[in-house]
Design a protein around this motif. Structure first.
Motif, PDB file in Angstrom:
ATOM      1  N   VAL A 222      -1.038   1.328   7.853  1.00 40.08           N
ATOM      2  CA  VAL A 222      -2.325   1.267   8.553  1.00 40.08           C
ATOM      3  C   VAL A 222      -2.021   1.094  10.033  1.00 40.08           C
ATOM      4  O   VAL A 222      -1.449   0.080  10.442  1.00 40.08           O
ATOM      5  CB  VAL A 222      -3.183   0.087   8.053  1.00 40.08           C
TER       6      VAL A 222
ATOM      7  N   THR B 173      -7.959   0.571  14.194  1.00 41.31           N
ATOM      8  CA  THR B 173      -8.764   0.124  13.065  1.00 41.31           C
ATOM      9  C   THR B 173     -10.098  -0.493  13.482  1.00 41.31           C
ATOM     10  O   THR B 173     -11.048  -0.477  12.694  1.00 41.31           O
ATOM     11  CB  THR B 173      -7.981  -0.882  12.209  1.00 41.31           C
TER      12      THR B 173
ATOM     13  N   LEU C 170      -4.776   5.955   8.201  1.00 40.61           N
ATOM     14  CA  LEU C 170      -4.081   5.555   6.977  1.00 40.61           C
ATOM     15  C   LEU C 170      -3.026   6.627   6.712  1.00 40.61           C
ATOM     16  O   LEU C 170      -3.307   7.688   6.167  1.00 40.61           O
ATOM     17  CB  LEU C 170      -5.061   5.449   5.812  1.00 40.61           C
TER      18      LEU C 170
ATOM     19  N   GLU D 121     -10.286   7.332   9.272  1.00 38.32           N
ATOM     20  CA  GLU D 121      -9.547   6.947   8.076  1.00 38.32           C
ATOM     21  C   GLU D 121      -8.619   8.058   7.600  1.00 38.32           C
ATOM     22  O   GLU D 121      -7.603   7.792   6.946  1.00 38.32           O
ATOM     23  CB  GLU D 121     -10.493   6.524   6.957  1.00 38.32           C
TER      24      GLU D 121
ATOM     25  N   TYR E  23      -8.038  -5.818   4.802  1.00 35.14           N
ATOM     26  CA  TYR E  23      -8.091  -4.657   3.930  1.00 35.14           C
ATOM     27  C   TYR E  23      -7.556  -4.929   2.530  1.00 35.14           C
ATOM     28  O   TYR E  23      -6.569  -5.647   2.363  1.00 35.14           O
ATOM     29  CB  TYR E  23      -7.278  -3.508   4.536  1.00 35.14           C
TER      30      TYR E  23
ATOM     31  N   LYS F 107      -6.026   2.839  -1.981  1.00 33.90           N
ATOM     32  CA  LYS F 107      -6.740   3.766  -1.105  1.00 33.90           C
ATOM     33  C   LYS F 107      -8.235   3.782  -1.446  1.00 33.90           C
ATOM     34  O   LYS F 107      -9.083   3.754  -0.547  1.00 33.90           O
ATOM     35  CB  LYS F 107      -6.132   5.166  -1.272  1.00 33.90           C
TER      36      LYS F 107
ATOM     37  N   ARG G  81       0.843  -1.201   0.000  1.00 32.59           N
ATOM     38  CA  ARG G  81       0.000   0.000   0.000  1.00 32.59           C
ATOM     39  C   ARG G  81       0.877   1.249   0.000  1.00 32.59           C
ATOM     40  O   ARG G  81       2.012   1.208   0.475  1.00 32.59           O
ATOM     41  CB  ARG G  81      -0.909   0.013   1.232  1.00 32.59           C
TER      42      ARG G  81
END
Length: 371
Positions: free
Chosen positions: A44, A49, A65, A61, A125, A129, A40
């Motif tokens: 994270v 979360t 992130l 979020e 996840y 994004k 990613r």
């Protein structure tokens, strides 16, 4: 042709981002390159979360992130977005290449593996994004729509999910199905596990102990446990423990990966039989129950030993373990924690509210990432 030595860090989670940050401050850019690879373009921050999955309050979020663009010291290192699918070692101790999905190969003289763990359900996840934001919105809607929620597994994640649901919707029923006679793993003392049960029940969370739930989708408004107990349900949350993301390491050398997917290392956190390849984070095979609180010590050991390896020195640092802790956030009002010192200390709601439950360490995590 360059004479620089290349350092590659695979995985930008709690352990990998910390290691990359520290290396970027100590490597000499005229002598070394540094590359952090993550699937990613952001890390994270996992402790926040669960709440992020349940509620849009606070737009977590936007803060959980965290991009990598400020992590590394200016002019030292780069961050690549991609998935590592293979390791090609020239010979032990002499470096090699990591192979990205798509076939690109990146050379390394020292390699750090921090691939982390693949989680389940609301924490499983996707990688972009856009997909991740849609995933979060979808789960929030599921929690809003459900009235009777059954959670399979009595570990920390499901305890926190049940508590967060009760924080925002006290009228919803939440039932945890747990294979043991108390919540959590029996490696924690029963007095702590009993305290966790008490705190859960105080919040209206129900338990079904010594039973299993294999059914992930309710049928006719209910689920049925292995013992035949019928539970009213319009939603099931599964969290029975994550899976180490180490298949590419197993393909590299099956002998260094345990049956459960953890990576065997020496006390130096160097992968056994592979000098110059290090491992840190929650995939390390040791007797500890791994967690974010231990990764600073992992990072200190790995960074020192990477520098030793690059300079042809004997590895100087050994990981001697950390104090075992577990902190359970039970909504914004508190929680309960265990610290394994002086026979085991249990911290209750007031301390948890003061230290953790309100902010979940998000500001500290963002500062560490350069924000």
């Amino acid at each position: 042709m360059t004479n620089k030595k290349d350092v590659v860090v695979v995985g930008g989670g709690g352990a990998g981002s910390n290691i990359a940050r520290l290396l970027s401050r100590q490597l000499n850019p005229s002598m070394h390159t540094l590359t952090l690879i993550d699937a990613r373009p952001f890390t994270v921050f996992l402790p926040a979360t669960v709440r992020m999955a349940v509620t849009d309050e606070g737009s977590l979020e936007d803060r959980v992130l965290i991009p990598f663009d400020r992590l590394l010291s200016k002019g030292v290192g780069e961050v690549r977005t991609g998935r590592v699918v293979a390791i090609e070692e020239e010979r032990p101790g002499s470096g090699g290449h990591v192979v990205l999905e798509g076939g690109e190969r990146l050379h390394y003289d020292a390699l750090v593996l921090t691939p982390g763990t693949a989680l389940e359900g609301p924490l499983d996840y996707p990688f972009t994004k856009e997909e991740m934001l849609a995933f979060i919105r979808d789960w929030r809607q599921k929690f809003r729509d459900a009235n009777h929620i059954v959670l399979a597994g009595g570990g920390p994640v499901n305890i926190e999910f049940a508590a967060e649901i009760k924080e925002y919707w006290p009228e919803k029923t939440t039932t945890i199905v747990q294979s043991r006679n108390l919540p959590l793993h029996p490696s924690y003392p029963d007095r702590f596990r009993s305290r966790v049960e008490k705190e859960c029940r105080t919040r209206g969370i129900e338990f079904v102990f010594e039973d299993y739930l294999d059914q992930e989708v309710p049928k006719d408004g209910a689920v049925t446990t292995r013992s035949g107990k019928r539970l009213v349900a319009d939603m099931v949350v599964v969290s029975t423990g994550g899976t180490p993301s180490t298949e590419f390491i197993r393909n590299f050398d099956a002998n260094v990966v345990t049956e459960r997917g953890f990576v065997r290392t020496n006390p130096s956190l160097e992968v056994v039989t592979h000098p110059g390849v290090f491992c840190a984070g929650d995939v390390v095979d040791n007797e500890e129950r791994n967690g974010l609180g231990k990764y600073e010590r992992h990072a200190a050991v790995v960074v020192a030993n990477v520098l030793d390896h690059l300079n042809g020195r004997a590895l100087s640092k050994k990981y001697a373990g950390s104090v075992d802790t577990l902190a359970l956030i039970m909504g914004k009002s508190g929680g309960v924690a265990f610290v394994n010192v002086f026979g085991g200390i249990i911290l209750g709601n007031w301390i948890m509210w003061l230290l953790l439950s309100r902010t979940m360490f998000v500001p500290q995590a963002r500062r560490r990432m350069g924000y």
